[in-house]
Write an enzyme that holds these catalytic residues in place. Structure first.
Site, PDB file in Angstrom:
ATOM      1  N   GLU A  36       1.848 -11.595  14.975  1.00  0.00           N
ATOM      2  CA  GLU A  36       0.761 -11.139  13.953  1.00  0.00           C
ATOM      3  C   GLU A  36      -0.498 -11.676  14.303  1.00  0.00           C
ATOM      4  OE1 GLU A  36       1.601  -9.147  11.342  1.00  0.00           O
ATOM      5  OE2 GLU A  36       3.243  -9.028  12.316  1.00  0.00           O
ATOM      6  N   CYS A 189      -0.281   8.146   9.396  1.00  0.00           N
ATOM      7  CA  CYS A 189      -1.331   8.015   8.640  1.00  0.00           C
ATOM      8  C   CYS A 189      -2.582   7.448   9.518  1.00  0.00           C
ATOM      9  CB  CYS A 189      -1.147   7.427   7.260  1.00  0.00           C
ATOM     10  SG  CYS A 189      -2.332   7.699   6.322  1.00  0.00           S
ATOM     11  N   CYS A 195      -0.625  14.704   8.140  1.00  0.00           N
ATOM     12  CA  CYS A 195       0.094  14.606   6.554  1.00  0.00           C
ATOM     13  C   CYS A 195       1.373  15.641   6.685  1.00  0.00           C
ATOM     14  CB  CYS A 195      -0.961  15.524   5.690  1.00  0.00           C
ATOM     15  SG  CYS A 195      -2.515  14.081   5.810  1.00  0.00           S
ATOM     16  N   CYS A 198       4.267  13.734   7.003  1.00  0.00           N
ATOM     17  CA  CYS A 198       4.249  12.469   6.430  1.00  0.00           C
ATOM     18  C   CYS A 198       5.346  12.489   5.214  1.00  0.00           C
ATOM     19  CB  CYS A 198       2.970  12.139   5.454  1.00  0.00           C
ATOM     20  SG  CYS A 198       2.871  10.523   4.664  1.00  0.00           S
ATOM     21  N   CYS A 204       0.866  12.135  -2.272  1.00  0.00           N
ATOM     22  CA  CYS A 204      -0.263  11.570  -2.033  1.00  0.00           C
ATOM     23  C   CYS A 204      -1.613  12.214  -2.572  1.00  0.00           C
ATOM     24  CB  CYS A 204      -0.541  11.804  -0.276  1.00  0.00           C
ATOM     25  SG  CYS A 204      -1.749  10.768   0.270  1.00  0.00           S
TER      26      CYS A 204
HETATM   27  S1  SF4 Z   1       0.048  12.510   3.185  1.00  0.00           S
HETATM   28 FE1  SF4 Z   1      -1.320  10.720   2.566  1.00  0.00          FE
HETATM   29  S2  SF4 Z   1      -0.221   8.810   3.328  1.00  0.00           S
HETATM   30 FE2  SF4 Z   1       0.795  10.521   4.373  1.00  0.00          FE
HETATM   31  S3  SF4 Z   1      -0.400  11.077   6.227  1.00  0.00           S
HETATM   32 FE3  SF4 Z   1      -1.541  12.224   4.797  1.00  0.00          FE
HETATM   33  S4  SF4 Z   1      -3.119  10.962   4.021  1.00  0.00           S
HETATM   34 FE4  SF4 Z   1      -1.786   9.270   4.961  1.00  0.00          FE
END
Ligand code: SF4
Length: 337
Positions: A36, A189, A195, A198, A204
């Site tokens: 970390e 992200c 997206c 995602c 989102c």
């Molecule tokens: S949907 Fe939202 S959380 Fe997912 S990659 Fe796109 S901006 Fe990021």
């Protein structure tokens, strides 16, 4: 209360698409702490070889605490942000003296150690001990900010992000969840979000960001570094840098701002030497600026130097193991020898 949809979705995504084979992915608190700290300002790919070398040389906190700061800095050389290495070493000694060599399990005890903020502490206790602690590193911050449609900067914005980070924590599987939000930020992200792949896309709030006004340009800086050598070039003079600031505590070459300052700097160091022709400049890029270093060889006249070796001055012999020197200084030394 059941885990919220955000946590459930992230955990399911991580089981299939997350990273599971990083060398620090063990419950060993020593390895988690070290990783970390290394990852605070370093990418995973860059940290892995350093992590491997570091844990081979210092396999546990007792070995690290017993080592000299010079040995620790030597292994850190090239990774940058050297305050991390100094804090790591100081923390190892505190863990030995304050905690009897046992790793603390609370956020408060970890944040009392030098260089450990609340997000780093949260990650360590979540990974090592399964404590339900939130993180807000750069990846988690980006995910939460976009998912919740939070814009702006400042303390209030950070407080809101911490509240969301806490609210999403699942009841169990906290280590997997912590890795999941880190991985989503690192793999999906990203600065330019992907997206369409995602798992959070359906809920989102992100609607795109305004393009940057202009590409960031780094200021350019110049420095002259002197390769003061004796014994026909077999030894080069190194000076320890001040503990704070760039390359703090590392060994480096005597330097000045411009070539015309070389004689004055040599006089300050009590050195009478024959100044050679400047070598090929070397460019080193930092996060916030780029530095162009012009190397200048200086052959010491016999019995002319008042700079005696001590804790802050060293005559480094070519071929000997490199002490803790910054990466560009190492390159200059390799070119010289
Ligand atoms: S949907 Fe939202 S959380 Fe997912 S990659 Fe796109 S901006 Fe990021």
């Amino acid at each position: 209360m059941a885990d919220d949809a955000f946590a459930r979705t992230l955990l399911a995504w991580h089981a299939r698409h997350g990273r599971h084979d990083l060398p620090w992915q063990t419950p060993d608190p020593y390895k988690r702490w070290l990783a970390e700290v290394m990852l605070q300002q370093t990418t995973v790919a860059a940290a892995i070889p350093y992590f491997t070398r570091f844990t081979e040389r210092f396999p546990d906190v007792a070995t690290l605490a017993a080592a000299s700061l010079d040995d620790v800095l030597a292994l850190w050389a090239g990774l940058g942000y050297y305050a991390r290495a100094r804090n790591l070493h100081a923390s190892a000694r505190l863990i030995m003296t304050r905690h009897g060599g046992a790793f603390p399990r609370t956020l408060a005890a970890w944040t009392a150690l030098p260089g450990i903020g609340p997000s780093t502490a949260g990650a360590i206790v979540a990974f090592a001990f399964g404590v339900r602690a939130p993180i807000l590193d750069a990846n988690a911050r980006r995910v939460l900010r976009r998912f919740h449609g939070i814009e702006g900067q400042g303390t209030l914005v950070t407080q809101r992000l911490w509240e969301h980070a806490r609210a999403h924590l699942p009841r169990t599987r906290i280590a997997a969840y912590t890795q999941a939000i880190m991985d989503l930020g690192a793999l999906v992200c990203r600065a330019r979000p992907n997206c369409p792949v995602c798992p959070l896309a359906a809920t989102c709030a992100f609607e795109g960001e305004a393009p940057a006004v202009s590409a960031r340009t780094r200021p350019e800086r110049q420095a002259v570094m002197m390769l003061v050598h004796r014994r026909r070039g077999r030894e080069v003079l190194l000076l320890r840098r001040p503990p704070k600031g760039i390359w703090g505590g590392l060994w480096s070459l005597p330097e000045c701002a411009v070539l015309s300052d070389v004689p004055t700097r040599l006089t300050e160091l009590g050195i009478d030497g024959l100044v050679g022709a400047p070598g090929t400049p070397l460019r080193h890029v930092f996060t916030h600026f780029a530095l162009t270093i012009t190397p200048v060889p200086v052959a010491l006249r016999p019995r002319s130097c008042r700079a005696r070796a001590n804790g802050d001055i060293m005559w480094h012999p070519g071929g000997a193991p490199a002490p803790g020197v910054p990466a560009p200084v190492k390159r200059l030394l390799n070119q010289f020898w």
